[in-house]
Design a protein around this motif. Structure first.
Motif, PDB file in Angstrom:
ATOM      1  N   SER A  12      35.966  43.658  51.389  1.00 57.91           N
ATOM      2  CA  SER A  12      35.631  43.228  52.757  1.00 57.91           C
ATOM      3  C   SER A  12      35.966  41.756  52.978  1.00 57.91           C
ATOM      4  CB  SER A  12      34.153  43.460  53.047  1.00 57.91           C
ATOM      5  OG  SER A  12      33.851  44.830  52.981  1.00 57.91           O
ATOM      6  N   VAL A  13      36.005  40.985  51.893  1.00 62.33           N
ATOM      7  CA  VAL A  13      36.387  39.570  52.007  1.00 62.33           C
ATOM      8  C   VAL A  13      37.683  39.315  51.220  1.00 62.33           C
ATOM      9  CG1 VAL A  13      34.046  38.719  52.408  1.00 62.33           C
ATOM     10  CG2 VAL A  13      34.852  38.929  50.060  1.00 62.33           C
ATOM     11  N   GLY A  14      38.480  40.392  51.085  1.00 65.77           N
ATOM     12  CA  GLY A  14      39.653  40.352  50.211  1.00 65.77           C
ATOM     13  C   GLY A  14      40.793  39.440  50.639  1.00 65.77           C
ATOM     14  N   SER A  15      40.800  38.997  51.899  1.00 67.16           N
ATOM     15  CA  SER A  15      41.853  38.080  52.358  1.00 67.16           C
ATOM     16  C   SER A  15      41.243  37.210  53.460  1.00 67.16           C
ATOM     17  CB  SER A  15      43.021  38.880  52.940  1.00 67.16           C
ATOM     18  OG  SER A  15      42.585  39.553  54.113  1.00 67.16           O
ATOM     19  N   SER A  40      27.657  37.479  49.909  1.00 66.31           N
ATOM     20  CA  SER A  40      29.017  37.973  49.707  1.00 66.31           C
ATOM     21  C   SER A  40      29.408  38.001  48.239  1.00 66.31           C
ATOM     22  CB  SER A  40      30.006  37.091  50.474  1.00 66.31           C
ATOM     23  OG  SER A  40      31.329  37.564  50.271  1.00 66.31           O
ATOM     24  N   SER A  41      30.274  38.975  47.927  1.00 64.46           N
ATOM     25  CA  SER A  41      30.939  39.022  46.623  1.00 64.46           C
ATOM     26  C   SER A  41      32.120  38.069  46.646  1.00 64.46           C
ATOM     27  CB  SER A  41      31.511  40.417  46.358  1.00 64.46           C
ATOM     28  OG  SER A  41      30.545  41.400  46.394  1.00 64.46           O
ATOM     29  N   ALA A  42      32.770  37.952  45.523  1.00 60.32           N
ATOM     30  CA  ALA A  42      34.022  37.202  45.455  1.00 60.32           C
ATOM     31  C   ALA A  42      35.132  38.030  46.093  1.00 60.32           C
ATOM     32  CB  ALA A  42      34.369  36.930  43.992  1.00 60.32           C
ATOM     33  N   MET A  43      36.196  37.373  46.520  1.00 55.61           N
ATOM     34  CA  MET A  43      37.351  38.115  47.050  1.00 55.61           C
ATOM     35  C   MET A  43      37.837  39.078  45.968  1.00 55.61           C
ATOM     36  SD  MET A  43      39.244  34.836  48.832  1.00 55.61           S
ATOM     37  CE  MET A  43      40.452  35.614  49.903  1.00 55.61           C
ATOM     38  N   SER A  44      38.259  40.272  46.392  1.00 57.66           N
ATOM     39  CA  SER A  44      38.557  41.313  45.393  1.00 57.66           C
ATOM     40  C   SER A  44      39.603  40.835  44.390  1.00 57.66           C
ATOM     41  CB  SER A  44      39.022  42.601  46.070  1.00 57.66           C
ATOM     42  OG  SER A  44      40.117  42.316  46.894  1.00 57.66           O
ATOM     43  N   GLY A  45      39.372  41.162  43.149  1.00 58.01           N
ATOM     44  CA  GLY A  45      40.295  40.784  42.081  1.00 58.01           C
ATOM     45  C   GLY A  45      39.961  39.449  41.425  1.00 58.01           C
ATOM     46  N   THR A  47      37.020  38.053  40.434  1.00 54.73           N
ATOM     47  CA  THR A  47      36.122  38.081  39.269  1.00 54.73           C
ATOM     48  C   THR A  47      36.834  38.670  38.052  1.00 54.73           C
ATOM     49  OG1 THR A  47      34.357  38.462  40.862  1.00 54.73           O
ATOM     50  CG2 THR A  47      33.767  38.635  38.547  1.00 54.73           C
ATOM     51  N   ASN A  48      37.578  39.753  38.277  1.00 57.75           N
ATOM     52  CA  ASN A  48      38.340  40.336  37.161  1.00 57.75           C
ATOM     53  C   ASN A  48      39.266  39.313  36.531  1.00 57.75           C
ATOM     54  OD1 ASN A  48      37.225  42.826  37.379  1.00 57.75           O
ATOM     55  ND2 ASN A  48      38.904  43.697  38.593  1.00 57.75           N
ATOM     56  N   ASP A  49      39.899  38.537  37.399  1.00 56.61           N
ATOM     57  CA  ASP A  49      40.832  37.538  36.913  1.00 56.61           C
ATOM     58  C   ASP A  49      40.118  36.468  36.074  1.00 56.61           C
ATOM     59  OD1 ASP A  49      43.531  36.686  36.989  1.00 56.61           O
ATOM     60  OD2 ASP A  49      42.846  34.968  38.194  1.00 56.61           O
ATOM     61  N   LEU A  50      38.924  36.081  36.518  1.00 64.65           N
ATOM     62  CA  LEU A  50      38.155  35.079  35.768  1.00 64.65           C
ATOM     63  C   LEU A  50      37.736  35.642  34.407  1.00 64.65           C
ATOM     64  CD1 LEU A  50      36.003  33.796  38.770  1.00 64.65           C
ATOM     65  CD2 LEU A  50      37.780  32.486  37.569  1.00 64.65           C
ATOM     66  N   VAL A  51      37.346  36.925  34.393  1.00 59.79           N
ATOM     67  CA  VAL A  51      36.967  37.558  33.126  1.00 59.79           C
ATOM     68  C   VAL A  51      38.158  37.523  32.176  1.00 59.79           C
ATOM     69  CG1 VAL A  51      36.323  39.763  32.050  1.00 59.79           C
ATOM     70  CG2 VAL A  51      35.218  39.053  34.189  1.00 59.79           C
ATOM     71  N   LYS A  52      39.342  37.847  32.714  1.00 60.94           N
ATOM     72  CA  LYS A  52      40.551  37.851  31.906  1.00 60.94           C
ATOM     73  C   LYS A  52      40.811  36.458  31.323  1.00 60.94           C
ATOM     74  CE  LYS A  52      43.800  40.846  33.834  1.00 60.94           C
ATOM     75  NZ  LYS A  52      44.768  40.774  34.931  1.00 60.94           N
ATOM     76  N   THR A 173      31.197  47.791  52.803  1.00 62.52           N
ATOM     77  CA  THR A 173      32.072  48.038  51.667  1.00 62.52           C
ATOM     78  C   THR A 173      33.399  48.603  52.165  1.00 62.52           C
ATOM     79  OG1 THR A 173      32.281  49.495  49.748  1.00 62.52           O
ATOM     80  CG2 THR A 173      30.640  50.116  51.342  1.00 62.52           C
ATOM     81  N   ASP A 174      34.220  49.113  51.257  1.00 62.69           N
ATOM     82  CA  ASP A 174      35.530  49.622  51.696  1.00 62.69           C
ATOM     83  C   ASP A 174      35.512  51.121  51.962  1.00 62.69           C
ATOM     84  OD1 ASP A 174      35.126  50.096  49.060  1.00 62.69           O
ATOM     85  OD2 ASP A 174      37.114  49.495  48.398  1.00 62.69           O
ATOM     86  N   VAL A 175      34.383  51.765  51.706  1.00 65.04           N
ATOM     87  CA  VAL A 175      34.262  53.170  52.102  1.00 65.04           C
ATOM     88  C   VAL A 175      33.220  53.233  53.213  1.00 65.04           C
ATOM     89  CG1 VAL A 175      34.937  54.161  49.905  1.00 65.04           C
ATOM     90  CG2 VAL A 175      32.547  53.588  50.299  1.00 65.04           C
ATOM     91  N   ASP A 176      33.286  54.269  54.027  1.00 56.69           N
ATOM     92  CA  ASP A 176      32.388  54.242  55.182  1.00 56.69           C
ATOM     93  C   ASP A 176      31.084  54.984  54.924  1.00 56.69           C
ATOM     94  OD1 ASP A 176      33.521  56.703  55.122  1.00 56.69           O
ATOM     95  OD2 ASP A 176      33.955  56.825  57.260  1.00 56.69           O
ATOM     96  N   GLY A 177      30.712  55.118  53.671  1.00 49.59           N
ATOM     97  CA  GLY A 177      29.436  55.735  53.362  1.00 49.59           C
ATOM     98  C   GLY A 177      29.483  56.444  52.022  1.00 49.59           C
ATOM     99  N   VAL A 178      28.439  57.211  51.767  1.00 49.06           N
ATOM    100  CA  VAL A 178      28.340  57.962  50.522  1.00 49.06           C
ATOM    101  C   VAL A 178      28.792  59.390  50.828  1.00 49.06           C
ATOM    102  CG1 VAL A 178      26.772  58.707  48.705  1.00 49.06           C
ATOM    103  CG2 VAL A 178      26.354  56.544  49.903  1.00 49.06           C
ATOM    104  N   TYR A 179      29.619  59.924  49.985  1.00 46.23           N
ATOM    105  CA  TYR A 179      30.159  61.264  50.215  1.00 46.23           C
ATOM    106  C   TYR A 179      29.557  62.291  49.268  1.00 46.23           C
ATOM    107  CZ  TYR A 179      33.575  59.835  53.659  1.00 46.23           C
ATOM    108  OH  TYR A 179      34.157  59.390  54.804  1.00 46.23           O
ATOM    109  N   THR A 180      29.647  63.554  49.683  1.00 46.10           N
ATOM    110  CA  THR A 180      29.099  64.642  48.853  1.00 46.10           C
ATOM    111  C   THR A 180      29.761  64.700  47.482  1.00 46.10           C
ATOM    112  OG1 THR A 180      30.653  66.099  49.963  1.00 46.10           O
ATOM    113  CG2 THR A 180      28.381  66.109  50.784  1.00 46.10           C
TER     114      THR A 180
END
Ligand code: ASP
Ligand code: MG
Length: 404
Positions: A12-15, A40-45, A47-52, A173-180
């Motif tokens: 949601s804050v990816g760019s 807010s979370s970090a921009m997508s990717g 945190t992964n990059d920092l872990v790397k 989030t990037d999905v519009d809800g919880v699915y079955t």
């Protein structure tokens, strides 16, 4: 004060374009006269990059510095959101965990939020400001920066809602809800309108990646209603709430699955007190999570077989630990790295007979062999050969009428 907490996930804050949209969502709530606390979370990717990066510096990067490093992504996204709101003429500022402070306890990188100090934020809200709080981070009693586990901004949002008595918590989030079930796997998956904390907790623990399991447990304990929505499209999401608020005749709410399981069977272990504990002790010490466990009744009173499942990535380490464990003996070890777990979840099964039968029968009709079974009050899980997993999910999704 009508406080509402809005949480934005990494995509949601990816760019910067996405962040502009997020600012508009925030403003829409200000216009409805809410006092808005944003996390807010970090921009997508990021945190992964920092872990790397930490890994390329050292395989044993020290935990204190690891948390300083991986929490830094949130500083960037929060300042960008606040900056955009300022640009549009709204009073807003970012707050890092230590500035509030958000007190945590427990180990680095898996701390839990214990307390959030309210005074400064309340004053700021009263003055018409929009606080943008960094998710995922806090500070411990030793004054060190901590993080609360990957995906932890969900838990930050729930705890902010709790401490500030928010009337609502919305998770964007990037999905519009919880699915079955996973809509990418089964196209007939349907969005769930309301789901209980208990069901959501099972769904999340069993593989649905919408929210971090910890945060759902926190919401359940504190009775906080959660609205899961997409920041990409305008549509009603899923409400996660207490069972009492739900009127629905569905017995089963969803089907979830995990694909990366492995099964270990120990043949001929001694049938005496302390053996099961001795088997699992080294796994626990090595942070290997054990999932399903079944032990046969011993036929001769001396020996039995024990089967359990773990994540595939832990299989070789587990095998090594078992073989060098001096406290146990067994005749043979059998491992299978190609198994998957599929589960049906629903509070309705507590009061409805025949659910177990229907599940097993639906799988039998598709010729799917069940390897291991485990149940809880509101869930039945079976382990199947991985090649059967999609067939199993569809059969169960259909059997319990989730596509209508
Ligand atoms: N940025 C952190 C992570 O990627 C926290 C979060 O996304 O909630 O795990
Ligand atoms: Mg994330």
């Amino acid at each position: 004060m009508k406080i509402i907490v809005l949480k934005f996930g990494g995509t949601s804050v990816g760019s910067t374009d996405r962040i502009k949209k997020v600012a508009n969502i925030i403003i829409s709530f200000i216009k409805k006269k809410y006092k808005v606390i944003v996390t807010s979370s970090a921009m997508s990717g990021v945190t992964n990059d920092l872990v790397k990066k930490s890994k390329s510096i050292s395989n044993e990067f020290i935990p204190e510095e690891y948390d300083v490093l991986v929490s830094s992504g949130e500083q960037m996204s929060c300042s960008l959101i606040a900056g955009r709101l300022n640009h549009l003429g709204y009073k807003s500022r970012s707050w890092m965990g230590w500035q509030i402070p958000i007190l945590t306890e427990g180990r680095h990188s898996s701390s839990r939020i214990e307390k959030i100090y309210k005074k400064n934020i309340i004053k700021y809200l009263e003055s018409g400001g929009i606080p943008i709080v960094a998710g995922f981070q806090g500070i411990n009693s030793a004054n060190r920066i901590t993080t609360i586990g990957r995906g932890g901004t969900d838990a930050s949002a729930i705890m902010l809602s709790r401490f500030f008595n928010a009337i609502k918590c919305i998770i964007y989030t990037d999905v519009d809800g919880v699915y079955t079930t996973d809509p990418n796997t089964i196209t007939k998956a349907k969005k769930i309108k309301v789901i209980s904390y208990e069901e959501m907790l099972e769904m999340a623990s069993l593989g649905a990646k919408v929210m971090q399991p910890h945060s759902i447990q926190d919401a359940r304990l504190n009775r906080i209603d959660i609205d899961v929505r997409s920041s990409f499209k305008k549509s009603l999401g899923t409400l996660i709430t207490k069972r009492k608020n739900i009127v629905s005749n569905k017995i089963i709410r969803g089907v979830s699955f995990t694909k990366n399981d492995a099964k270990v069977t120990l043949i001929g272990v001694k049938d005496k007190p302390g053996i099961a504990a001795a088997i699992f002790e080294p796994l626990y010490k090595n942070s290997i999570n054990v999932d399903m466990v079944v032990q046969n009744i011993s036929s001769n009173g001396r020996e039995t077989d024990l089967t359990f499942t773990i994540k595939s990535e832990n299989l070789s380490k587990t095998e090594k630990l078992l073989k060098k464990n001096k406290k146990i003996s067994f005749r043979k070890i059998i491992v299978d790295n190609k198994v998957s777990k599929v589960s049906i979840i629903g509070v309705g099964m507590i009061t409805t007979p025949g659910v177990t039968y229907r599940m097993f029968n639906a799988l039998a009709k598709k010729n799917i062999n069940i390897i291991v079974i485990s149940t809880s009050e509101i869930k039945i899980s079976v382990l199947v050969n991985r090649k059967n997993i999609n067939k199993a999910i569809s059969a169960l999704h259909k059997e319990f009428k989730l596509e209508n």
